[in-house]
Design an enzyme around this catalytic site. Structure first.
Site, PDB file in Angstrom:
ATOM      1  N   ALA A   1      31.091 -38.545  22.448  1.00 12.85           N
ATOM      2  CA  ALA A   1      31.590 -39.570  23.368  1.00 12.85           C
ATOM      3  C   ALA A   1      32.425 -40.555  22.572  1.00 12.85           C
ATOM      4  O   ALA A   1      32.443 -40.532  21.334  1.00 12.85           O
ATOM      5  CB  ALA A   1      30.438 -40.290  24.073  1.00 12.85           C
ATOM      6  N   LYS A   2      33.125 -41.419  23.269  1.00 13.20           N
ATOM      7  CA  LYS A   2      33.883 -42.489  22.625  1.00 13.20           C
ATOM      8  C   LYS A   2      34.160 -43.571  23.654  1.00 13.20           C
ATOM      9  O   LYS A   2      34.317 -43.275  24.847  1.00 13.20           O
ATOM     10  CB  LYS A   2      35.214 -41.976  22.060  1.00 13.20           C
ATOM     11  CG  LYS A   2      35.831 -42.895  21.006  1.00 13.20           C
ATOM     12  CD  LYS A   2      35.030 -42.875  19.724  1.00 13.20           C
ATOM     13  CE  LYS A   2      35.740 -43.609  18.593  1.00 13.20           C
ATOM     14  NZ  LYS A   2      35.013 -43.473  17.329  1.00 13.20           N
TER      15      LYS A   2
END
Length: 391
Positions: free
Chosen positions: A80-81
Site C-alpha cells: 500500500a502507499k
C-alpha cells in the site's frame, strides 16, 4: 484550518490491479490518497508521504512496489502507499497535526492493525505516526499496531531508525561474499547520501571494518582515499558543520561526477534516477548496492549489465526498514518490547536468508539479481493467491 469540510470516498480500480483507492479532501486545500494494491500475503503495508507531488499516479506505483518489496523480504504484508499533497515544511507543527488527524478521520475505515498499516515516508516522521496512532485509537480503541515507526516511548521498536542502514551492512556482507568474493573489511565504499539511510550505512560499514572513502549530501561532499573517520564526521555534522568543512577529508563537489569516484562498491542512498546511461558508462566501481529507491534508470541498468557490474537491487538492499516495521507490529500485538540485540539478530537473519534465496534463483535462472528479486516476489504473491483460492 478547521475540522469541517472533509469528504472521503473509496472505489475499486481493477484495471490497475489495485483493490481500493481511498481519497480524502478537506477545505479544498489538501488532497490525500491511500492506495491498497495487494493483501494476499497479509495486511496492506506502506508509508504515508506528505509532498506536493504525492499524486494518485505516484502513490499507485509505490503501492505496487511495496507489494513486491514485502514479498521479497518474506514479511507477511501486502503493498500500500499513501500521500497528502502538501508541503510539510510550510506547515506549522499545529497545522501538521491537524492535517494528520483529519487524514485519519477520513480514512479510519480502511486502516487498522489487521487491514492496512501505515509508516513514515517523505515529509513524515515518528511524531506524525504518533498522531495517527492516537487519533485512530480515539475512534477504534487502543491500537498501537495500526502504524509503525512510532517513538520508542510510545510503542515503537528499538532499531527502527537505524534499520535500513543496518540492513545495508548485512546486504553488503552477503553481496560481497557472493559476487566479489570479498569481505566488508577489504572494501572501499562511496556513499551518495548522508541522511537516515546513508548516514547509518556509513557508520555501520565503518564499524564493520569497511573503508568509506567518500560521502555526499545535497550541499557537498568529502573525500579521503585512506578512509573517512565516520564517528568524527558524525560529531562534526552534529555540531552544525558541513561535509565540505570536515577537516578529515577533501571537499569535493556533489553531483553526477561524485558517483564516478573509483571504488569497490558504490552506494546510492539519496535520490532516484541518478545512475542514467551516461553515468553508468563512466562508473569506476566493481559493484552497486542500491540503498535509495530506484537510483538506477532502465537505460542505466542496461549499461551496467553490459559492463558486467553487479547490482544489488533496491527492492532488497533497502528492505531492512520494512523488516523492522514488521518487528514493531509483532511487538505491538504481543504488547512486549524486544531489546536491541534481539532486533539486530532477527534483522540479520532476514537479510541473510532473503539474499541467499534471491541469489540461488539468479544463479539457477542465469538472470541478474534484480530480475531474480522480482521473480521471487511474484512467485510468493502468486502462491499466496493460488492457495487462498483467488482467481
Amino acid at each position: 484550518m478547521g475540522s469541517s469540510g472533509s469528504h472521503a470516498s473509496m472505489s475499486c480500480v481493477s484495471s490497475y490491479g489495485i483493490k481500493y483507492v481511498c481519497t480524502v479532501m478537506w477545505h479544498c486545500r489538501f488532497m490525500a490518497h491511500r492506495v491498497q494494491h495487494n493483501n494476499s500475503r497479509g495486511p496492506f503495508k506502506g508509508g504515508f508521504k506528505y509532498h506536493l507531488e504525492a499524486s494518485l499516479e505516484d502513490v499507485e506505483g509505490l503501492a505496487s512496489l511495496n507489494t513486491w518489496k514485502t514479498a521479497v523480504m518474506d514479511v507477511p504484508f501486502g503493498g500500500a502507499k499513501g500521500g497528502v499533497m502538501c508541503d510539510s515544511n510550510a506547515l506549522s507543527t499545529r497545522e501538521l497535526e491537524k492535517v494528520t488527524r483529519k487524514l485519519v478521520q477520513g480514512m479510519k475505515e480502511v486502516l487498522g492493525p489487521w487491514t492496512d498499516i501505515p509508516a513514515p515516508d517523505i515529509g513524515t516522521d515518528e511524531r506524525v505516526m504518533a498522531w495517527i496512532f492516537d487519533e485512530f485509537s480515539k475512534h477504534k480503541g487502543f491500537s498501537p499496531a495500526v502504524v509503525t515507526g512510532k517513538p520508542l516511548h510510545l510503542h515503537g521498536s528499538r532499531g527502527r531508525d537505524t534499520a535500513t542502514g543496518r540492513g545495508v551492512l548485512f546486504a553488503a556482507r552477503e553481496f560481497l561474499k557472493s559476487s566479489l568474493f570479498a569481505k566488508v573489511q577489504d572494501t572501499d565504499f562511496v556513499i551518495q547520501g548522508f541522511g537516515k539511510v546513508g548516514g547509518w550505512a556509513a557508520r555501520f560499514l565503518h564499524e564493520a571494518g569497511g573503508k568509506v572513502i567518500a560521502v555526499a549530501d545535497s550541499k557537498g561532499a568529502t573525500y579521503n582515499e585512506q578512509g573517512l573517520d565516520i564517528p568524527k564526521l558524525n560529531t562534526h555534522m552534529a555540531k552544525g558543520g558541513t561535509l565540505q568543512s570536515f577537516k578529515g577529508g577533501e571537499a569535493i563537489p556533489t553531483g553526477p561526477d561524485f558517483l564516478t569516484i573509483p571504488c569497490d562498491i558504490l552506494v546510492p542512498a539519496a535520490l532516484g534516477g541518478v545512475i542514467n546511461a551516461d553515468v553508468a558508462h563512466r562508473l569506476q566501481c566493481k559493484g552497486i548496492i542500491e540503498a535509495a529507491n530506484a537510483p538506477t534508470t532502465l537505460e542505466g541498468d542496461k549499461v551496467l549489465r553490459g559492463r558486467g557490474i553487479p547490482v544489488l537491487p533496491d527492492i532488497y538492499a533497502n528492505g531492512g526498514g520494512v523488516v523492522v516495521s514488521f518487528f514493531e507490529w509483532v511487538q505491538n500485538l504481543q504488547n512486549f518490547q524486544w531489546d536491541d540485540e534481539e532486533v539486530t539478530r532477527r534483522l540479520d537473519r532476514y537479510m541473510t536468508d532473503c539474499f541467499h534465496q534471491m541469489n540461488r534463483l539468479a544463479t539457477s535462472q542465469k538472470v541478474p539479481l534484480r530480475v531474480a528479486a522480482f521473480l521471487l516476489a511474484a512467485r510468493r504473491v502468486a502462491d499466496a493467491e493460488r492457495h487462498r483460492g483467488f482467481d
